[in-house]
Design an enzyme around this catalytic site. Structure first.
Site, PDB file in Angstrom:
ATOM      1  N   LYS A  41       0.846  -1.201   0.000  1.00 21.07           N
ATOM      2  CA  LYS A  41       0.000   0.000   0.000  1.00 21.07           C
ATOM      3  C   LYS A  41       0.884   1.254   0.000  1.00 21.07           C
ATOM      4  O   LYS A  41       2.090   1.169   0.284  1.00 21.07           O
ATOM      5  CB  LYS A  41      -0.906  -0.014   1.244  1.00 21.07           C
ATOM      6  CG  LYS A  41      -0.150   0.004   2.580  1.00 21.07           C
ATOM      7  CD  LYS A  41      -1.065  -0.306   3.755  1.00 21.07           C
ATOM      8  CE  LYS A  41      -0.297  -0.276   5.072  1.00 21.07           C
ATOM      9  NZ  LYS A  41      -1.134  -0.770   6.195  1.00 21.07           N
ATOM     10  N   ARG A 140     -10.597   0.005  14.463  1.00 19.22           N
ATOM     11  CA  ARG A 140     -10.349   0.789  13.256  1.00 19.22           C
ATOM     12  C   ARG A 140     -11.196   0.251  12.114  1.00 19.22           C
ATOM     13  O   ARG A 140     -12.082   0.927  11.617  1.00 19.22           O
ATOM     14  CB  ARG A 140      -8.850   0.713  12.923  1.00 19.22           C
ATOM     15  CG  ARG A 140      -8.434   1.512  11.732  1.00 19.22           C
ATOM     16  CD  ARG A 140      -6.937   1.465  11.504  1.00 19.22           C
ATOM     17  NE  ARG A 140      -6.458   0.183  10.956  1.00 19.22           N
ATOM     18  CZ  ARG A 140      -5.248  -0.009  10.461  1.00 19.22           C
ATOM     19  NH1 ARG A 140      -4.364   0.973  10.464  1.00 19.22           N
ATOM     20  NH2 ARG A 140      -4.886  -1.180   9.977  1.00 19.22           N
ATOM     21  N   TYR A 262      16.412  30.194   7.927  1.00 22.17           N
ATOM     22  CA  TYR A 262      15.203  30.866   8.412  1.00 22.17           C
ATOM     23  C   TYR A 262      15.155  30.914   9.936  1.00 22.17           C
ATOM     24  O   TYR A 262      15.406  29.920  10.614  1.00 22.17           O
ATOM     25  CB  TYR A 262      13.952  30.124   7.926  1.00 22.17           C
ATOM     26  CG  TYR A 262      13.605  30.358   6.483  1.00 22.17           C
ATOM     27  CD1 TYR A 262      13.363  31.631   5.983  1.00 22.17           C
ATOM     28  CD2 TYR A 262      13.504  29.278   5.610  1.00 22.17           C
ATOM     29  CE1 TYR A 262      13.025  31.829   4.644  1.00 22.17           C
ATOM     30  CE2 TYR A 262      13.163  29.467   4.271  1.00 22.17           C
ATOM     31  CZ  TYR A 262      12.929  30.740   3.799  1.00 22.17           C
ATOM     32  OH  TYR A 262      12.599  30.932   2.478  1.00 22.17           O
ATOM     33  N   MET A 310      12.222  24.591   2.268  1.00 20.45           N
ATOM     34  CA  MET A 310      11.417  23.769   1.367  1.00 20.45           C
ATOM     35  C   MET A 310      12.288  22.942   0.427  1.00 20.45           C
ATOM     36  O   MET A 310      12.026  21.763   0.199  1.00 20.45           O
ATOM     37  CB  MET A 310      10.473  24.659   0.543  1.00 20.45           C
ATOM     38  CG  MET A 310       9.482  23.882  -0.284  1.00 20.45           C
ATOM     39  SD  MET A 310       8.378  24.937  -1.239  1.00 20.45           S
ATOM     40  CE  MET A 310       7.429  25.730   0.035  1.00 20.45           C
TER      41      MET A 310
HETATM   42  C1  PLP Z   1      -0.335  -1.789   6.855  1.00 18.87           C
HETATM   43  C2  PLP Z   1      -0.893  -3.103   7.276  1.00 18.87           C
HETATM   44  C3  PLP Z   1      -0.075  -4.227   7.402  1.00 18.87           C
HETATM   45  C4  PLP Z   1       1.436  -4.149   7.299  1.00 18.87           C
HETATM   46  O1  PLP Z   1       1.921  -3.664   8.521  1.00 18.87           O
HETATM   47  P1  PLP Z   1       3.497  -3.501   8.819  1.00 18.87           P
HETATM   48  O2  PLP Z   1       3.532  -3.091  10.229  1.00 18.87           O
HETATM   49  O3  PLP Z   1       3.976  -2.452   7.889  1.00 18.87           O
HETATM   50  O4  PLP Z   1       4.128  -4.820   8.560  1.00 18.87           O
HETATM   51  C5  PLP Z   1      -0.663  -5.440   7.663  1.00 18.87           C
HETATM   52  N1  PLP Z   1      -1.998  -5.547   7.825  1.00 18.87           N
HETATM   53  C6  PLP Z   1      -2.820  -4.477   7.759  1.00 18.87           C
HETATM   54  C7  PLP Z   1      -4.271  -4.653   7.970  1.00 18.87           C
HETATM   55  C8  PLP Z   1      -2.296  -3.213   7.495  1.00 18.87           C
HETATM   56  O5  PLP Z   1      -3.102  -2.160   7.445  1.00 18.87           O
END
Ligand code: PLP
Length: 372
Positions: A41, A140, A262, A310
Site C-alpha cells: 500500500k 479501526r 530561516y 522547502m
Molecule cells: C499496513 C498493514 C499491514 C502491514 O503492517 P506492517 O507493520 O507495515 O508490517 C498489515 N496488515 C494491515 C491490515 C495493514 O493495514
C-alpha cells in the site's frame, strides 16, 4: 561529478530490490508453514509499488495487499494472474463490480460490505472470494464481536462468499511485552473456532516476530520488507533497502557567531564550513529534523544546522578535510548507519513515516532485480 545522469536532480534515492527480496525471504524463513504475503500500500511505503511488487513476485510472493481500490487497479496489470491482490479498505458501496472487473479481492470490514459482496455473488451466480476482517483491538476496521456473532447467526451470512481468510490486525506487535498481543491472539482464535476450516491471517511485520502462535496461514509484512526494525529496542535483522544522497549546491565559510537559515535557529560556535544540499521538506525530509538530523560523508557525521527549508538544508562540514566537498558532490542523508529508524528517532516519528514521506523529486534508481 557534473554531467552525471542525476545532474538535473537534487538528490538520488537508491532502492535495493535485492535487499527487499532478501528481507521477504528472511521473513518467510521464520514461518514453519503458511504463506508470506507483502503489503505494498501507499506505493509500497513510498518505494514504488510498480517495481517492488513484481520483484517480490519473482522472489515467490503471491499474496499482495494495498489499501485503496485505485491502488489495486493500478497494480493489478503489473502482477501475473496467479498473484492475489487484496484491498484492505474493502469495497466502498457501489464499487463491488469494479473489484470483479479488475480481479481484486476485498477485505470485508463491515456487515454492509459483506451484504453487498454477497448480493453481487448472487447476481453473478458464482462464488466471489474475499477476506473477512474482525476487530480484536484496533477499533479501526473490521466487524466487532457483536457484528461477527450477528453474521454467524444469520442464515445467509456468508452465502456465495468464498471466504479465503479470517483476518485481524495487531495493535502493539512491535512490543513483545504488551499484554494486548496475547489478548488479541485469544480473541482471534475464539473467532476462528466459530468458522471451522477457514484459514487465518493475523501478523504484520512485527507480529511475525511474536512467534509461531501468531503466524497462522498467511502473514502480512509491510515495513520490515522495506528495512524498518520490527521489534522495538532490538537489533534490526533486516537489510536496509533505501539510500538517499543529497547533492551539494554550495559550500561556504562562516565566522563563529554567524546564524544560519530561516529564523536563525542555529549560530556557529566556531569558525565553520557549511554545505547547502538540494533537499528540503518538500522532498519529505521532515522539517522536524532541523538542528537534529545528520548527513554522513566518509564515515563522518555532519550535523544538520538551522531550519530545513522547502528545497534546501544546510550541513556543518567543518569536521571534513578542506576541499573534500564541493558543488555537485553527494552526501548521504539515509544510509545503513543512519537508517530510516535512526532518522525517525531524531524526527520524533516512526520509520514508516520517513519512508512514506520520501520525495517524488528524487532521481530514483532500483538496484538489481530479484532472482527467484
Ligand atoms: C499496513 C498493514 C499491514 C502491514 O503492517 P506492517 O507493520 O507495515 O508490517 C498489515 N496488515 C494491515 C491490515 C495493514 O493495514
Amino acid at each position: 561529478m557534473s554531467g552525471d545522469a542525476f545532474a538535473a536532480y537534487g538528490a538520488r534515492l537508491s532502492i535495493d530490490l535485492d535487499a527487499l527480496c532478501d528481507n521477504w525471504r528472511s521473513l518467510r524463513g521464520r514461518l514453519a508453514s503458511g504463506d508470506c504475503g507483502a503489503v505494498v500500500k501507499a506505493d509500497a511505503y513510498g518505494l514504488g509499488a510498480a517495481q517492488v511488487a513484481p520483484a517480490l513476485y519473482r522472489a515467490g510472493c503471491r499474496q499482495f495487499f494495498v489499501a485503496h481500490l485505485n491502488e489495486g487497479i493500478a497494480l493489478r496489470p503489473l502482477l501475473p494472474a496467479d498473484a492475489t491482490l487484496s484491498v484492505l479498505h474493502g469495497a466502498h458501496p457501489g464499487s463491488e463490480a469494479e473489484f470483479v472487473r479488475h480481479g481484486l479481492q476485498p477485505v470485508l470490514n463491515s456487515l454492509p460490505q459483506v451484504a453487498a459482496w454477497r448480493a453481487l455473488a448472487g447476481r453473478l451466480g458464482r462464488p466471489l472470494a474475499a477476506i473477512l476482517q474482525i476487530d480484536t483491538g484496533m477499533a479501526r476496521l473490521g466487524l466487532d464481536a457483536a457484528e461477527f456473532a450477528q453474521l454467524l447467526a444469520s442464515a445467509d451470512g456468508l452465502a456465495g462468499i468464498e471466504l479465503r481468510y479470517l483476518m485481524s490486525h495487531l495493535v502493539s506487535a512491535e512490543d513483545p511485552a504488551a499484554p494486548i498481543n496475547r489478548r488479541q491472539l485469544a480473541d482471534f482464535r475464539a473467532a476462528l473456532e466459530r468458522l471451522p476450516g477457514v484459514r487465518a491471517s493475523l501478523a504484520n511485520s512485527s507480529g511475525i516476530f511474536l512467534g509461531a502462535d501468531y503466524h497462522f496461514d498467511l502473514v502480512r509484512p509491510g515495513a520490515a520488507l522495506y528495512g524498518v526494525a520490527p521489534v522495538a529496542g532490538q537489533p534490526n535483522p533486516l537489510r536496509p533497502v533505501v539510500r538517499l544522497q543529497g547533492k551539494v549546491l554550495q559550500t561556504r565559510r562562516i565566522a563563529a557567531g554567524t546564524a544560519v537559515a530561516y529564523s536563525h535557529t542555529w549560530t556557529a560556535g566556531r569558525d565553520s564550513r557549511l554545505a547547502t544540499l538540494a533537499v528540503g521538506y518538500a522532498d519529505g525530509y521532515l522539517r522536524s529534523l532541523s538542528n537534529r538530523g545528520v548527513a554522513r560523508c566518509d564515515g563522518v557525521a555532519l550535523p544538520l544546522v538551522g531550519n530545513i527549508s522547502m528545497d534546501t538544508l544546510i550541513v556543518d562540514i567543518t569536521d571534513l578535510p578542506e576541499g573534500r566537498l564541493g558543488e555537485g558532490d553527494y552526501v548521504d542523508l539515509a544510509d545503513p548507519v543512519n537508517g530510516v529508524d535512526a532518522i525517525a528517532g531524531r524526527a520524533g516519528t516512526i520509520g514508516y513515516e520517513i519512508l512514506t514521506s520520501l520525495g517524488r523529486r528524487y532521481a530514483r534508481s532500483y538496484l538489481a532485480a530479484c532472482r527467484t
